[in-house]
Scaffold this motif. Structure first.
Motif, short mmCIF file in Angstrom:
data_model
loop_
_atom_site.label_atom_id
_atom_site.label_comp_id
_atom_site.label_asym_id
_atom_site.label_seq_id
_atom_site.Cartn_x
_atom_site.Cartn_y
_atom_site.Cartn_z
N THR A 93 0.83 -1.20 0.00
CA THR A 93 0.00 0.00 0.00
C THR A 93 0.86 1.25 0.00
O THR A 93 0.63 2.20 -0.76
N ASP B 88 -8.08 7.39 -6.69
CA ASP B 88 -7.80 6.37 -7.70
C ASP B 88 -8.89 5.31 -7.77
O ASP B 88 -9.09 4.68 -8.80
N HIS B 89 -9.58 5.10 -6.65
CA HIS B 89 -10.60 4.06 -6.58
C HIS B 89 -12.01 4.64 -6.52
O HIS B 89 -12.95 3.92 -6.19
N ILE C 229 -8.90 -2.78 -1.56
CA ILE C 229 -10.18 -2.12 -1.87
C ILE C 229 -11.28 -3.16 -1.98
O ILE C 229 -12.40 -2.97 -1.49
N GLN C 230 -10.97 -4.30 -2.60
CA GLN C 230 -11.98 -5.35 -2.73
C GLN C 230 -12.36 -5.91 -1.37
O GLN C 230 -13.54 -6.19 -1.12
N THR D 122 -14.61 -3.47 0.29
CA THR D 122 -15.90 -3.51 -0.39
C THR D 122 -16.71 -4.72 0.07
O THR D 122 -17.89 -4.61 0.42
N PRO E 136 -3.90 -1.13 -2.69
CA PRO E 136 -3.94 -2.14 -3.76
C PRO E 136 -5.38 -2.54 -4.05
O PRO E 136 -6.26 -2.42 -3.19
N ASP E 137 -5.61 -3.02 -5.24
CA ASP E 137 -6.97 -3.44 -5.60
C ASP E 137 -7.51 -4.50 -4.65
O ASP E 137 -8.71 -4.51 -4.34
#
Length: 411
Positions: A40, A156-157, A51-52, A55, A47-48
């Motif tokens: 990070t 970015d997200h 975020i996932q 979520t 990182p994706d």
């Protein structure tokens, strides 16, 4: 464990069940966020996979209205979740608290704006920048925005952003508004976030050239008077809480989690560390004992304020009451003061951690630098809020007059 194993909170659950489920889901993703903490920082954004994980745990739906598929998690549970995330990765906690909290703010906008955000039933992330650094021009049907805005954490997200701007004088004086616009309306400067603390928040700058319709704006006067159109539509008690009180804790509680993470890292290192000077076990150092005990109590006390402050506020709005100005300024002060306490505590144990603690492979130094970054956020400068809080204690309740051109009138 992967983020795919996390079960979403169900709308049919009771408030207590939804809260316990939410915190259980947060606990399940903490190892993922901790494992990704170094990456990070290197990426200068989450990182994706992180975020996932956030979520899947329901972080970005916690403040959403239930009518759009959100869960309307109570504030005590919400801030406790941010703290738990902060023990693993302070930057992730910052994104959870700030970006996760912006869905609540968006719920205050008119219904048409909310429809733009959530009609597709997706998790939507929103970054913000409230300093009015760009240009606003009134045009037919709305406003034309242009220029640069700074410090949009998690941009970015984010599929949308909300920025602050000042509408030029139309005869009644200049007017501050918040403007909501989609990703197609801005470009991110990827080189604009070069910092030593909170690197992973990706709080970058954006260039905007975009038309924003009138319905995707919010005026200071609406917020000041508590007449935001979203409150008529979203009637859950969390939407009756003060906006900036919620925001003050969103940028404070990551520090509480970061302090606990720093303490945990300190304990892990010092269980086996031997002084190169005295050849004695660091764990036998009485100075270390004092510093660690002090830091642990500060971590516990600042965390406990969540329950004390937000249980009272939440019960007040559930009963149909209004949060007093005195309670708002106390909340603003104590949130900021908690960050200062956390930084002081982290510095105390840093000073007796030995030279090796500064190695980049050591997580402690990341926690410390991140708390330093949090301390410099304008909302976390407790000296700013002390006069308001003290004035209330001395019998002069704060009652700032409406200023259409500035956020400074909002408590």
């Amino acid at each position: 464990m992967t983020s795919a194993s996390v079960r979403p909170v169900m709308d049919s659950e009771s408030g207590a069940d939804a809260s316990s489920t939410f915190l259980r889901q947060i606990d399940e993703i903490v190892p993922i966020l901790k494992a990704n903490a170094a990456e990070t920082e290197k990426l200068r954004r989450l990182p994706d996979a992180s975020i996932q994980a956030l979520t899947d745990a329901g972080v970005f739906r916690a403040g959403m209205p239930k009518r759009w598929g959100g869960t309307e998690i109570d504030p005590v549970t919400w801030y406790e979740a941010v703290v738990r995330i902060g023990t693993a990765c302070p930057s992730s906690a910052w994104i959870a608290g700030v970006v996760g909290g912006h869905s609540w703010h968006a719920a205050m906008f008119p219904d048409e704006a909310q429809h733009d955000l959530w009609a597709k039933g997706e998790d939507v992330r929103i970054a913000t920048s409230f300093a009015p650094t760009g240009k606003v021009e009134r045009v037919k049907g709305g406003f034309q925005l242009s220029g640069r805005w700074k410090f949009l954490s998690g941009v970015d997200h984010s599929e949308w952003i909300i920025v602050g701007g000042i509408v030029p004088d139309d005869g009644n004086g200049p007017e501050y508004r918040s403007f909501m616009l989609p990703a197609s309306g801005f470009a991110i400067d990827q080189d604009s976030w070069q910092v030593e603390g909170l690197q992973g928040t990706g709080s970058k700058e954006v260039d905007i050239d975009c038309f924003v319709p009138e319905y995707r704006t919010q005026t200071i006067e609406e917020v000041y008077n508590g007449t935001e159109p979203g409150k008529v539509l979203n009637t859950g008690p969390i939407f009756q809480l003060p906006w900036l009180s919620r925001f003050s804790y969103a940028v404070a509680m990551p520090a509480v989690g970061a302090l606990q993470g720093a303490i945990d890292a300190f304990i892990e290192d010092n269980r086996s560390r031997v002084s190169a000077l005295t050849h004695k076990a660091a764990a036998e150092n009485t100075t270390l004992h004092v510093r660690l005990a002090e830091a642990s109590i500060i971590a516990r006390d600042t965390r406990a304020r969540i329950v004390t402050t937000w249980s009272d506020m939440y019960e007040t709005v559930k009963a149909g009451g209004q949060i007093s100005a005195e309670a708002r300024v106390r909340c603003r002060f104590e949130g900021a003061y908690a960050v200062a306490q956390c930084l002081d505590a982290a510095m105390k144990i840093f000073q007796i951690s030995g030279g090796g603690v500064m190695d980049k492979s050591k997580p402690f130094q990341r926690y410390l630098r991140d708390i330093m970054g949090m301390r410099n956020h304008p909302f976390n400068v407790y000296e700013t809020w002390a006069p308001l809080h003290s004035s209330a204690l001395l019998g002069s309740p704060p009652a700032p007059p409406l200023m259409r051109h500035s956020m400074g009138c909002l408590l």
